[in-house]
Design a protein around this motif. Structure first.
Motif, PDB file in Angstrom:
ATOM      1  N   PHE A 418       0.954  -1.305   0.141  1.00  0.00           N
ATOM      2  CA  PHE A 418      -0.016  -0.115  -0.106  1.00  0.00           C
ATOM      3  C   PHE A 418       0.680   1.398   0.038  1.00  0.00           C
ATOM      4  O   PHE A 418       1.048   1.850   1.068  1.00  0.00           O
ATOM      5  CB  PHE A 418      -0.928  -0.150   1.248  1.00  0.00           C
ATOM      6  N   PRO A 419       1.736   1.520  -1.026  1.00  0.00           N
ATOM      7  CA  PRO A 419       2.474   2.819  -1.184  1.00  0.00           C
ATOM      8  C   PRO A 419       1.990   3.709  -0.802  1.00  0.00           C
ATOM      9  O   PRO A 419       0.480   4.150  -1.296  1.00  0.00           O
ATOM     10  CB  PRO A 419       2.918   2.536  -2.719  1.00  0.00           C
ATOM     11  N   ASN A 420       2.651   4.842  -0.241  1.00  0.00           N
ATOM     12  CA  ASN A 420       1.902   6.357  -0.030  1.00  0.00           C
ATOM     13  C   ASN A 420       0.691   6.353   0.597  1.00  0.00           C
ATOM     14  O   ASN A 420       0.013   7.299   0.614  1.00  0.00           O
ATOM     15  CB  ASN A 420       1.781   6.865  -1.227  1.00  0.00           C
ATOM     16  N   LEU A 421       0.566   5.304   1.545  1.00  0.00           N
ATOM     17  CA  LEU A 421      -0.711   5.298   2.487  1.00  0.00           C
ATOM     18  C   LEU A 421       0.119   5.187   4.007  1.00  0.00           C
ATOM     19  O   LEU A 421       0.895   4.429   4.269  1.00  0.00           O
ATOM     20  CB  LEU A 421      -1.401   3.857   2.276  1.00  0.00           C
ATOM     21  N   PHE A 422      -0.586   6.240   4.672  1.00  0.00           N
ATOM     22  CA  PHE A 422       0.093   6.172   6.029  1.00  0.00           C
ATOM     23  C   PHE A 422      -1.057   6.236   6.993  1.00  0.00           C
ATOM     24  O   PHE A 422      -2.215   6.646   6.818  1.00  0.00           O
ATOM     25  CB  PHE A 422       0.727   7.789   6.244  1.00  0.00           C
ATOM     26  N   LEU A 423      -0.657   5.602   8.243  1.00  0.00           N
ATOM     27  CA  LEU A 423      -1.645   5.578   9.229  1.00  0.00           C
ATOM     28  C   LEU A 423      -1.262   6.291  10.330  1.00  0.00           C
ATOM     29  O   LEU A 423      -0.044   6.612  10.740  1.00  0.00           O
ATOM     30  CB  LEU A 423      -1.629   4.027  10.067  1.00  0.00           C
ATOM     31  N   VAL A 424      -2.206   7.170  10.990  1.00  0.00           N
ATOM     32  CA  VAL A 424      -1.765   7.882  12.376  1.00  0.00           C
ATOM     33  C   VAL A 424      -2.417   7.276  13.530  1.00  0.00           C
ATOM     34  O   VAL A 424      -3.610   7.189  13.686  1.00  0.00           O
ATOM     35  CB  VAL A 424      -2.503   9.139  12.109  1.00  0.00           C
ATOM     36  N   THR A 425      -1.564   7.321  14.449  1.00  0.00           N
ATOM     37  CA  THR A 425      -1.713   6.461  15.806  1.00  0.00           C
ATOM     38  C   THR A 425      -2.610   5.163  15.657  1.00  0.00           C
ATOM     39  O   THR A 425      -3.390   5.031  16.494  1.00  0.00           O
ATOM     40  CB  THR A 425      -2.392   7.474  16.736  1.00  0.00           C
ATOM     41  N   GLY A 426      -2.126   4.469  14.669  1.00  0.00           N
ATOM     42  CA  GLY A 426      -2.952   3.179  14.354  1.00  0.00           C
ATOM     43  C   GLY A 426      -2.209   2.032  14.993  1.00  0.00           C
ATOM     44  O   GLY A 426      -1.495   2.017  15.768  1.00  0.00           O
ATOM     45  N   PRO A 427      -2.864   0.801  14.557  1.00  0.00           N
ATOM     46  CA  PRO A 427      -2.179  -0.303  15.100  1.00  0.00           C
ATOM     47  C   PRO A 427      -0.406  -0.600  14.741  1.00  0.00           C
ATOM     48  O   PRO A 427      -0.106   0.016  13.662  1.00  0.00           O
ATOM     49  CB  PRO A 427      -2.927  -1.624  14.491  1.00  0.00           C
ATOM     50  N   GLY A 428       0.121  -0.881  15.438  1.00  0.00           N
ATOM     51  CA  GLY A 428       1.580  -1.166  15.358  1.00  0.00           C
ATOM     52  C   GLY A 428       2.484  -0.028  15.935  1.00  0.00           C
ATOM     53  O   GLY A 428       3.685   0.152  16.057  1.00  0.00           O
ATOM     54  N   SER A 429       1.756   0.974  16.571  1.00  0.00           N
ATOM     55  CA  SER A 429       2.464   1.969  17.102  1.00  0.00           C
ATOM     56  C   SER A 429       1.842   2.011  18.734  1.00  0.00           C
ATOM     57  O   SER A 429       1.111   1.244  19.169  1.00  0.00           O
ATOM     58  CB  SER A 429       1.944   3.313  16.639  1.00  0.00           C
ATOM     59  N   PRO A 430       2.215   2.935  19.396  1.00  0.00           N
ATOM     60  CA  PRO A 430       1.961   2.739  20.951  1.00  0.00           C
ATOM     61  C   PRO A 430       0.606   3.270  20.913  1.00  0.00           C
ATOM     62  O   PRO A 430      -0.208   2.915  21.824  1.00  0.00           O
ATOM     63  CB  PRO A 430       2.981   3.852  21.510  1.00  0.00           C
ATOM     64  N   SER A 431       0.006   4.096  20.098  1.00  0.00           N
ATOM     65  CA  SER A 431      -1.313   4.639  19.852  1.00  0.00           C
ATOM     66  C   SER A 431      -1.920   4.996  21.365  1.00  0.00           C
ATOM     67  O   SER A 431      -1.474   5.694  22.066  1.00  0.00           O
ATOM     68  CB  SER A 431      -2.065   3.479  19.097  1.00  0.00           C
ATOM     69  N   VAL A 432      -2.892   4.231  21.671  1.00  0.00           N
ATOM     70  CA  VAL A 432      -3.551   4.517  22.906  1.00  0.00           C
ATOM     71  C   VAL A 432      -2.878   4.221  24.154  1.00  0.00           C
ATOM     72  O   VAL A 432      -3.482   4.629  25.182  1.00  0.00           O
ATOM     73  CB  VAL A 432      -4.922   3.735  23.124  1.00  0.00           C
ATOM     74  N   LEU A 433      -1.932   3.837  24.049  1.00  0.00           N
ATOM     75  CA  LEU A 433      -1.001   3.543  25.162  1.00  0.00           C
ATOM     76  C   LEU A 433      -0.116   4.733  25.361  1.00  0.00           C
ATOM     77  O   LEU A 433       0.387   4.684  26.815  1.00  0.00           O
ATOM     78  CB  LEU A 433       0.169   2.205  25.328  1.00  0.00           C
ATOM     79  N   ALA A 434      -0.115   5.644  24.779  1.00  0.00           N
ATOM     80  CA  ALA A 434       0.693   6.946  25.041  1.00  0.00           C
ATOM     81  C   ALA A 434      -0.510   8.041  24.729  1.00  0.00           C
ATOM     82  O   ALA A 434      -1.560   7.765  24.234  1.00  0.00           O
ATOM     83  CB  ALA A 434       1.697   7.178  24.217  1.00  0.00           C
ATOM     84  N   ASN A 435       0.056   9.317  25.044  1.00  0.00           N
ATOM     85  CA  ASN A 435      -0.727  10.575  24.844  1.00  0.00           C
ATOM     86  C   ASN A 435      -1.190  10.507  23.436  1.00  0.00           C
ATOM     87  O   ASN A 435      -0.247  10.796  22.590  1.00  0.00           O
ATOM     88  CB  ASN A 435       0.110  11.737  25.271  1.00  0.00           C
ATOM     89  N   MET A 436      -2.380  10.566  23.171  1.00  0.00           N
ATOM     90  CA  MET A 436      -2.677  10.340  21.821  1.00  0.00           C
ATOM     91  C   MET A 436      -2.604  11.736  21.035  1.00  0.00           C
ATOM     92  O   MET A 436      -2.363  11.896  19.736  1.00  0.00           O
ATOM     93  CB  MET A 436      -4.415  10.165  21.813  1.00  0.00           C
ATOM     94  N   ILE A 437      -2.232  12.906  21.897  1.00  0.00           N
ATOM     95  CA  ILE A 437      -2.290  14.080  21.059  1.00  0.00           C
ATOM     96  C   ILE A 437      -0.983  14.232  20.491  1.00  0.00           C
ATOM     97  O   ILE A 437      -0.486  14.462  19.263  1.00  0.00           O
ATOM     98  CB  ILE A 437      -2.811  15.450  21.687  1.00  0.00           C
ATOM     99  N   LEU A 438       0.138  14.067  21.517  1.00  0.00           N
ATOM    100  CA  LEU A 438       1.384  14.159  21.225  1.00  0.00           C
ATOM    101  C   LEU A 438       1.800  12.921  20.208  1.00  0.00           C
ATOM    102  O   LEU A 438       2.730  13.174  19.265  1.00  0.00           O
ATOM    103  CB  LEU A 438       2.297  13.811  22.589  1.00  0.00           C
ATOM    104  N   GLY A 439       1.186  11.892  20.416  1.00  0.00           N
ATOM    105  CA  GLY A 439       1.369  10.628  19.392  1.00  0.00           C
ATOM    106  C   GLY A 439       1.154  11.033  17.886  1.00  0.00           C
ATOM    107  O   GLY A 439       1.821  10.731  17.090  1.00  0.00           O
ATOM    108  N   ALA A 440      -0.137  11.957  17.794  1.00  0.00           N
ATOM    109  CA  ALA A 440      -0.663  11.882  16.550  1.00  0.00           C
ATOM    110  C   ALA A 440       0.360  13.025  15.936  1.00  0.00           C
ATOM    111  O   ALA A 440       0.903  13.136  14.695  1.00  0.00           O
ATOM    112  CB  ALA A 440      -2.046  12.697  16.706  1.00  0.00           C
ATOM    113  N   GLU A 441       0.753  14.130  16.649  1.00  0.00           N
ATOM    114  CA  GLU A 441       1.735  15.230  16.289  1.00  0.00           C
ATOM    115  C   GLU A 441       2.944  14.579  15.796  1.00  0.00           C
ATOM    116  O   GLU A 441       3.471  14.884  14.663  1.00  0.00           O
ATOM    117  CB  GLU A 441       2.027  16.050  17.452  1.00  0.00           C
TER     118      GLU A 441
END
Ligand code: N01
Length: 532
Positions: A418-441
């Protein structure tokens, strides 16, 4: 104003991640179109308007860090902001940075299909619009696809049916009503004390007891607010060095390295700080069963001290998972609510839920007459919102099919095929285990930097390599296996949705470590990605 049909980036979702994405991409001179199913910005804070909804991260930390002017001008009124206050903050941000002009609201993205010849994503909406973009960024949220379980007779009920994640905008007056709440996760536990204060009678249908720590919420004094603002830069620095994205570190010793008195003091201190941070009192609390037991015993005592009837207290004490392996709830008056005369706790482990009838809920024990049923039954977390969109990468392969055995990503940011597709704070990242706003930034900054790099070097895009995805998946599993997390039937494991593959979907190495890994990948010219 007519919006362009060809842009550099399409952003899906106008929650905190989508809002910042629009801001950052525009700042970099990219053209952006955003789509949002809701009528306005806010994402989770737009939809989850149930009574008692609050953030379980302190407001001063759960806020954007990208603009110091914004940090300094906004005044939070409480330690833990309510949903209406967070939504007005997000509205303020949208106004201040003119974010709404990039979004088309009340519009759902139905499909995103990769055109291999053009190296473009073709995005179609339920309004019949089609937009082409070089990059597609899914800021669709981790907890946005509501789950309403398929309980027999669900549609038969003649009274009012509500879901905490799709609460009516004009609120609900439960005065004089007999209300049933199904579910005792964060949404149930936050709304139950508020509904109990209004309803004639409240029946709580609990399948699994949950750990909850009182918020210890308090109004912000001017003095405290000024102090926090003066130290904002340091607070953010410490947050970025932490495990969870807020400026707190666990006790320097392991739970059993200290004596009983010191351990109690540490737990008491965290208990009084309030909320979810209790799970990180000691560094080994969610990895060593013996350490975890000390936290469990402490909390059990607390629950017993708050609930007058010992039989009810016993039902409210979790028995099926180590404390902290499901998100600890941050409540305001949950356990004492069961001391009220107008509240009944039904333990569905003793008397399972049999059916919904025209006039209420029948368990194997009895029938409960109700005027309203509140589903506080959570979400198809992390993958649900992506699953509901027809996303197709190379060779027309769907993301649904690609993730049939569970989500597979590289860094939680990219997907092979899936070239040029990006996920933000999705599976495979710390996501909900960390501060979601700083994680999204962080995610958005990483993506924007990557696009800048590709443009500067004359590339048309990048794609996660399959071997890098496999390595990352192995790393996620290995880190999870070193902890107690896989022992819980949590939504982190996909265990709350029948048929969903049971895999731990998040990165458990902590926010600081994850940031370092992502930075190293960028510095090494995007090692693990194929640049095309
Ligand atoms: O959902 P949940 P949530 N019959 O999945 C029960 C975040 N959040 O919306 O455990 C009977 O946690 C289910 O029972 P069981 C936060 O990260 C944050 O409450 O499956 N019961 C469970 O009790 C949180 O973790 C805040 O046995 C059924 C409940 O429904 C996440 O969102 C506020 C059932 C669902 O709990 C999800 O929280 C709100 C059935 N068929 C949410 N199906 C803040 O504080 C499900 N249940 C920031």
């Amino acid at each position: 104003m007519t919006q362009p049909a060809n842009v550099d980036v399409v952003v899906v979702g106008a929650g905190v991640a989508g809002m910042y994405a629009v801001h950052r991409f525009r700042r970099d001179g990219l053209t952006v179109r955003g789509f949002e199913a809701g009528a306005d910005v806010g994402g989770t804070w737009f939809f989850n308007r149930y009574p008692g909804a609050r953030c379980d991260v302190e407001s001063v930390d759960y806020s954007f860090s990208f603009s110091d002017e914004l940090q300094q001008e906004w005044d939070w009124s409480e330690k833990y902001a309510t949903q209406p206050e967070i939504l007005s903050y997000l509205n303020h941000v949208a106004d201040r940075f003119d974010l709404r002009s990039a979004f088309t609201f009340d519009t759902r993205v139905e499909s995103a299909i990769f055109d291999e010849d053009a190296v473009e994503w073709v995005v179609r909406t339920d309004a019949g619009e089609c937009v082409r973009a070089r990059y597609c960024v899914f800021a669709t949220g981790s907890l946005s696809a509501a789950n309403t379980p398929d309980i027999p007779g669900r549609d038969r009920f003649a009274g009012r049916v509500l879901h905490t994640a799709a609460w009516p905008h004009d609120g609900v007056d439960f005065t004089g009503m007999r209300v049933g709440v199904i579910g005792t996760g964060s949404s149930g536990i936050q709304s139950i004390p508020m509904i109990a204060q209004q309803a004639e009678h409240l029946t709580v249908f609990q399948r699994t007891a949950n750990y909850s720590v009182p918020a210890g919420n308090a109004p912000m004094t001017d003095e405290h607010r000024d102090e926090q603002k003066a130290e904002y830069a340091e607070r953010r620095r410490l947050s970025r060095l932490s495990g969870g994205g807020s400026p707190f570190q666990p006790h320097p010793h392991r739970a059993l390295e200290v004596g009983e008195e010191e351990r109690r003091r540490a737990y008491e201190e965290r208990w009084n700080m309030g909320g979810v941070l209790f799970a990180k009192t000691f560094p080994d609390q969610t990895s060593d069963p013996a350490a975890n037991d000390t936290a469990r015993i402490f909390v059990e005592e607390k629950i017993r001290s708050m609930v007058a009837d010992p039989v009810i207290a016993d039902r409210l004490i979790p028995k099926d998972h180590p404390i902290g392996t499901k998100r600890i709830v941050t409540d305001s008056g949950y356990f004492p609510t069961f001391n009220r005369d107008n509240v009944t706790l039904v333990d569905l482990r003793e008397t399972p839920l049999h059916e919904v009838t025209e006039s209420g809920i029948r368990t194997t024990g009895e029938h409960y007459d109700l005027d309203a049923i509140v589903f506080a039954t959570g979400f198809d977390a992390l993958t649900g919102s992506l699953d509901r969109i027809d996303i197709r990468g190379r060779a027309d392969r769907t993301l649904r099919e690609h993730w049939r055995g569970g989500p597979r990503t590289y860094l939680g940011l990219g997907v092979d095929g899936f070239p040029n597709l990006f996920l933000v704070t999705g599976p495979g990242s710390p996501s909900v285990l960390a501060n979601m706003i700083l994680g999204a930034e962080d995610h958005v900054d990483w993506i924007a930097d990557a696009i800048g790099y590709l443009d500067r070097h004359g590339y048309r895009g990048l794609e996660a390599r399959t071997d890098a995805v496999e390595r990352w998946q192995a790393e996620l599993a290995e880190r999870a296996d070193r902890t107690l997390f896989p022992r819980a039937n949590s939504w982190y494991m996909g265990a709350n949705i029948p048929g969903k593959p049971r895999v731990f979907m998040l990165f458990l190495g902590g926010f600081a470590t994850y940031r370092e890994i992502c930075a190293q990948v960028a510095e090494s010219d995007y090692d693990g990605f194929e640049l095309v």
